[in-house]
Design a protein around this motif. Sequence first.
Motif, PDB file in Angstrom:
ATOM      1  N   THR A 285       0.830  -1.199   0.000  1.00  0.00           N
ATOM      2  CA  THR A 285       0.000   0.000   0.000  1.00  0.00           C
ATOM      3  C   THR A 285       0.868   1.253   0.000  1.00  0.00           C
ATOM      4  O   THR A 285       2.097   1.183   0.142  1.00  0.00           O
ATOM      5  CB  THR A 285      -0.921   0.062   1.232  1.00  0.00           C
ATOM      6  OG1 THR A 285      -0.143   0.412   2.384  1.00  0.00           O
ATOM      7  CG2 THR A 285      -1.654  -1.236   1.471  1.00  0.00           C
ATOM      8  N   THR A 286       0.209   2.393  -0.075  1.00  0.00           N
ATOM      9  CA  THR A 286       0.859   3.690   0.110  1.00  0.00           C
ATOM     10  C   THR A 286       0.653   4.182   1.536  1.00  0.00           C
ATOM     11  O   THR A 286       1.063   5.289   1.866  1.00  0.00           O
ATOM     12  CB  THR A 286       0.259   4.736  -0.857  1.00  0.00           C
ATOM     13  OG1 THR A 286      -1.126   4.895  -0.541  1.00  0.00           O
ATOM     14  CG2 THR A 286       0.409   4.317  -2.302  1.00  0.00           C
TER      15      THR A 286
ATOM     16  N   TYR B 124      -4.835   4.248  -2.278  1.00  0.00           N
ATOM     17  CA  TYR B 124      -4.508   3.346  -1.170  1.00  0.00           C
ATOM     18  C   TYR B 124      -3.372   2.391  -1.504  1.00  0.00           C
ATOM     19  O   TYR B 124      -2.580   2.036  -0.639  1.00  0.00           O
ATOM     20  CB  TYR B 124      -5.747   2.534  -0.762  1.00  0.00           C
ATOM     21  CG  TYR B 124      -6.648   3.262   0.193  1.00  0.00           C
ATOM     22  CD1 TYR B 124      -7.277   4.464  -0.145  1.00  0.00           C
ATOM     23  CD2 TYR B 124      -6.884   2.757   1.453  1.00  0.00           C
ATOM     24  CE1 TYR B 124      -8.095   5.127   0.733  1.00  0.00           C
ATOM     25  CE2 TYR B 124      -7.715   3.411   2.347  1.00  0.00           C
ATOM     26  CZ  TYR B 124      -8.312   4.604   1.977  1.00  0.00           C
ATOM     27  OH  TYR B 124      -9.124   5.262   2.867  1.00  0.00           O
ATOM     28  N   LEU B 125      -3.324   1.933  -2.754  1.00  0.00           N
ATOM     29  CA  LEU B 125      -2.381   0.873  -3.120  1.00  0.00           C
ATOM     30  C   LEU B 125      -1.234   1.351  -3.999  1.00  0.00           C
ATOM     31  O   LEU B 125      -0.296   0.602  -4.252  1.00  0.00           O
ATOM     32  CB  LEU B 125      -3.118  -0.264  -3.831  1.00  0.00           C
ATOM     33  CG  LEU B 125      -4.363  -0.801  -3.120  1.00  0.00           C
ATOM     34  CD1 LEU B 125      -5.026  -1.881  -3.953  1.00  0.00           C
ATOM     35  CD2 LEU B 125      -4.034  -1.296  -1.725  1.00  0.00           C
TER      36      LEU B 125
ATOM     37  N   VAL C  82      -4.172  -5.672  -6.657  1.00  0.00           N
ATOM     38  CA  VAL C  82      -5.534  -6.033  -6.277  1.00  0.00           C
ATOM     39  C   VAL C  82      -5.620  -7.536  -6.500  1.00  0.00           C
ATOM     40  O   VAL C  82      -5.177  -8.023  -7.542  1.00  0.00           O
ATOM     41  CB  VAL C  82      -6.561  -5.277  -7.155  1.00  0.00           C
ATOM     42  CG1 VAL C  82      -7.980  -5.762  -6.882  1.00  0.00           C
ATOM     43  CG2 VAL C  82      -6.452  -3.779  -6.931  1.00  0.00           C
ATOM     44  N   PRO C  83      -6.128  -8.288  -5.543  1.00  0.00           N
ATOM     45  CA  PRO C  83      -6.808  -7.880  -4.315  1.00  0.00           C
ATOM     46  C   PRO C  83      -5.842  -7.581  -3.171  1.00  0.00           C
ATOM     47  O   PRO C  83      -4.778  -8.180  -3.060  1.00  0.00           O
ATOM     48  CB  PRO C  83      -7.667  -9.092  -3.982  1.00  0.00           C
ATOM     49  CG  PRO C  83      -6.910 -10.257  -4.527  1.00  0.00           C
ATOM     50  CD  PRO C  83      -6.206  -9.742  -5.755  1.00  0.00           C
TER      51      PRO C  83
ATOM     52  N   ALA D 200      -2.437  -4.361   6.471  1.00  0.00           N
ATOM     53  CA  ALA D 200      -2.777  -4.587   5.068  1.00  0.00           C
ATOM     54  C   ALA D 200      -2.316  -5.985   4.669  1.00  0.00           C
ATOM     55  O   ALA D 200      -1.284  -6.470   5.142  1.00  0.00           O
ATOM     56  CB  ALA D 200      -2.127  -3.542   4.173  1.00  0.00           C
ATOM     57  N   TYR D 201      -3.117  -6.605   3.824  1.00  0.00           N
ATOM     58  CA  TYR D 201      -2.836  -7.961   3.365  1.00  0.00           C
ATOM     59  C   TYR D 201      -2.934  -8.006   1.845  1.00  0.00           C
ATOM     60  O   TYR D 201      -4.020  -8.195   1.305  1.00  0.00           O
ATOM     61  CB  TYR D 201      -3.833  -8.951   3.980  1.00  0.00           C
ATOM     62  CG  TYR D 201      -3.808  -8.951   5.487  1.00  0.00           C
ATOM     63  CD1 TYR D 201      -2.907  -9.744   6.184  1.00  0.00           C
ATOM     64  CD2 TYR D 201      -4.678  -8.137   6.212  1.00  0.00           C
ATOM     65  CE1 TYR D 201      -2.875  -9.739   7.572  1.00  0.00           C
ATOM     66  CE2 TYR D 201      -4.650  -8.121   7.604  1.00  0.00           C
ATOM     67  CZ  TYR D 201      -3.752  -8.922   8.265  1.00  0.00           C
ATOM     68  OH  TYR D 201      -3.723  -8.908   9.645  1.00  0.00           O
ATOM     69  N   PRO D 202      -1.807  -7.808   1.147  1.00  0.00           N
ATOM     70  CA  PRO D 202      -1.859  -7.925  -0.315  1.00  0.00           C
ATOM     71  C   PRO D 202      -2.109  -9.382  -0.695  1.00  0.00           C
ATOM     72  O   PRO D 202      -1.525 -10.289  -0.101  1.00  0.00           O
ATOM     73  CB  PRO D 202      -0.478  -7.467  -0.771  1.00  0.00           C
ATOM     74  CG  PRO D 202       0.297  -7.088   0.442  1.00  0.00           C
ATOM     75  CD  PRO D 202      -0.510  -7.439   1.643  1.00  0.00           C
TER      76      PRO D 202
END
Length: 155
Positions: free
Chosen positions: A6-7, A97-98, A104-105, A119-121
Amino acid sequence: MRLAGTTLERNAPLPQFRLTEAASDTEFGPWDVKGRRALVLAFLHGGCAECAGFAEELAARGDQFTVADANVYAVAPERIGALPTLVDPDGAVARAYLGDDGEVPTVVLADRYGAAWAAYPGFAHDLPTVGELAATAWHMALQCADCAVPVWPET
């Protein structure tokens, strides 16, 4: 510390946005629940069977998040099943956000004060289980607002 994929900086306020919730046609933004509820945002693909299955599982087990005082939303270009979906038609919120190269997801959790928590990429759709996400929501719910130390209820 930046949250994986994420950012977002951990404990920093979430970027603000206003998106329309597909089923109710009402606008929603993270600050609508600030001070009251945690937030789980699942950034998902539109028209993707794996993302749709994940969204259905989140919707079916939503009670686990309700008792942890967390709202759960998909953020996607179109409505995804029974999960409340914030429609992001041009992907602007996902990019905020990313990042431009965001995967994604990805699932993002914020505490009840609107601060990024985890966060969970989901590289190749390898996302955490609903139970793991609910456990994180519970962990956030048990934190002291002033010092982030778990506050255990008296028995």
